[in-house]
Design an enzyme around this catalytic site. Structure first.
Site: not given
Ligand code: ARG
Length: 451
Positions: A146, A267, A273, A280
């Protein structure tokens, strides 16, 4: 665009089915030789065809082949060019053959090769997973359920879980290959052919293990592609799960790994970043692989026997899934090999949590307490510790004993390393078992030559 151009473009497949040129040339070559062997055409005609086809292939590979969309597909393009190159004998190549069994043959040959390549790449990624396990044999991290810290595990054990998943994928692809390994030539348009063909010989020459049993099925069967898509979908799903873990682990929140600059992007607006774009995109591409499976199922569902032109739509989705999975596996091999672990951070995440609760319960069980009761005791103990914002190892023996007088000195020795070491069942996370698993994994990769 006039009506004429619209209507003719609509059926053209040459911009994608030219990928089948090698299979088409090889299939035609063997077909021509079989026709001569069976006395259906002259030996000299077959020789001319075979030489002409070699020339066609070399023109294609040198990028000098005059592809003509008006000839619709790869089969017609190659046959027409052959005629230009060798003249009359080319007109005999299509004896005892239809484009229906021809395209089925080409696709089956192509799928078998595609699967061999994908299985090779799966071997490479599995190898990268084992290498990570080997290089970080004793690195401890929290195992999750979980997305909650659950029990301490070895990072190597976690990597080997993916080794297992991708092993099943390799097996599924092998099964799909098995389905594709049926030689359909000799089925003709649908009913078989009125010539004394040697189908077994053709199958053997083209590296097939068997011939199709029913000509109507042979020209309309695309199950082998569905099997490919199903295997590709499960594999893409596994890779997507791994991608998701890499995304989480490389976040500041987890901070378990650092992906190499080659697999992250900055970024355009936030200089700090390092976005895990490759992971992804790998996760994102899963959708199209699943979609291609669904698309083909839908294309096939209403088709009466036998060949219907709808089936031409089987190709783009297939090539797309092949390309997508190929690229994704290549990315994973590189991404896994180049990622760096923050071992201290991983260990700390396991340490500064309540992941040893089960071990404390097991400790009471060893002292004779029934597990359900031990569970209850440790639940109260956890509540107490959480309330005080302290971890189990920060509690005194007296405090433990407030919850059960079965606790003695030994409870203070429970730590994450012992917890891991105690899980010494086959398939468990103890160092001994994981070392064994690494040996087995290495053996499996060697025996299967990495596939
Ligand atoms: N391009 C066609 C396909 O991919 C080849 C078979 C065409 N057969 C036919 N009877 N028109 O399905």
């Amino acid at each position: 665009m006039g009506l004429k151009e619209v209507s003719s473009d609509y059926t053209v497949s040459i911009h994608y089915d030219r990928r089948l040129y090698r299979q088409d040339v090889e299939g035609s070559t063997v077909h021509a030789r079989m026709l001569a062997k069976q006395g259906i055409i002259e030996g000299s005609e077959a020789d001319a065809i075979v030489n002409g086809l070699a020339q066609v292939r070399s023109e294609i590979e040198r990028d000098e082949f005059p592809w003509r969309p008006e000839l619709e597909d790869v089969h017609m393009n190659i046959e027409r060019r052959l005629h230009e190159l060798i003249g009359e004998p080319a007109l005999r190549l299509h004896t005892a053959r239809s484009r229906n069994d021809q395209v089925a043959l080409d696709m089956r040959m192509y799928v078998k090769d595609a699967i061999d390549n994908l299985r090779g790449l799966l071997g490479t990624v599995r190898d990268a997973l084992v290498s990570l396990a080997e290089e970080h044999r004793r690195v401890v991290m929290p195992g999750y359920t979980h997305v909650q810290r659950a029990q301490p595990v070895l990072f190597a054990h976690h990597m080997l879980a993916y080794f297992e998943m991708l092993g099943r994928d390799a097996a599924r692809f092998a099964q799909a290959r098995e389905r594709a390994d049926v030689m359909p030539l000799g089925s003709g348009a649908l009913a078989g052919l009125p010539y004394p063909l040697d189908r077994e010989w053709v199958a053997a020459e083209l590296g097939f293990s068997r011939i199709s049993a029913n000509s109507m099925d042979a020209v309309s069967d695309r199950d082998f592609l569905l099997d490919f898509h199903a295997a590709a979908s499960v594999c893409a799903m596994h890779l997507s799960r791994l991608a998701e873990e890499l995304v989480l682990w490389s976040s500041d929140e987890f901070g378990f790994i650092r992906l190499s600059d080659d697999f992250t992007t900055g970024s355009s607006i936030m200089p700090q970043k390092r976005n895990p774009d490759f992971a992804e995109i790998a996760r994102g591409k899963t959708g199209r692989v699943f979609g291609n499976l669904m698309a083909l199922l839908t294309t096939l569902k209403g088709l009466p026997l036998t060949y219907n032109r709808d089936m031409q739509e089987d190709k783009e989705g297939f090539f797309d899934s092949e390309d997508t999975l190929t690229a994704t596996l290549q990315v994973f091999a590189g991404m896994l090999r180049s990622m760096k672990l923050n071992e201290a951070r991983m260990r700390d995440a396991a340490q500064s949590s309540y992941v040893l609760a089960t071990d404390i319960a097991d400790y009471l069980v060893a002292k004779g307490m029934p597990f359900r009761e031990a569970y209850r005791v440790v639940a109260s103990l956890s509540d107490y510790a959480v309330e005080q914002d302290r971890h189990f190892h920060e509690l005194t023996l007296d405090e433990f004993r407030q919850f059960s007088d079965l606790f003695d000195e030994g409870v203070l020795e429970i730590d994450i390393d012992r917890s891991i070491g105690a899980r010494d069942v086959p398939g468990g996370t103890s160092a001994t078992r994981v070392d064994e698993a690494i040996v087995n994994a290495r053996q499996e990769l060697e025996v299967g030559n990495g596939v």
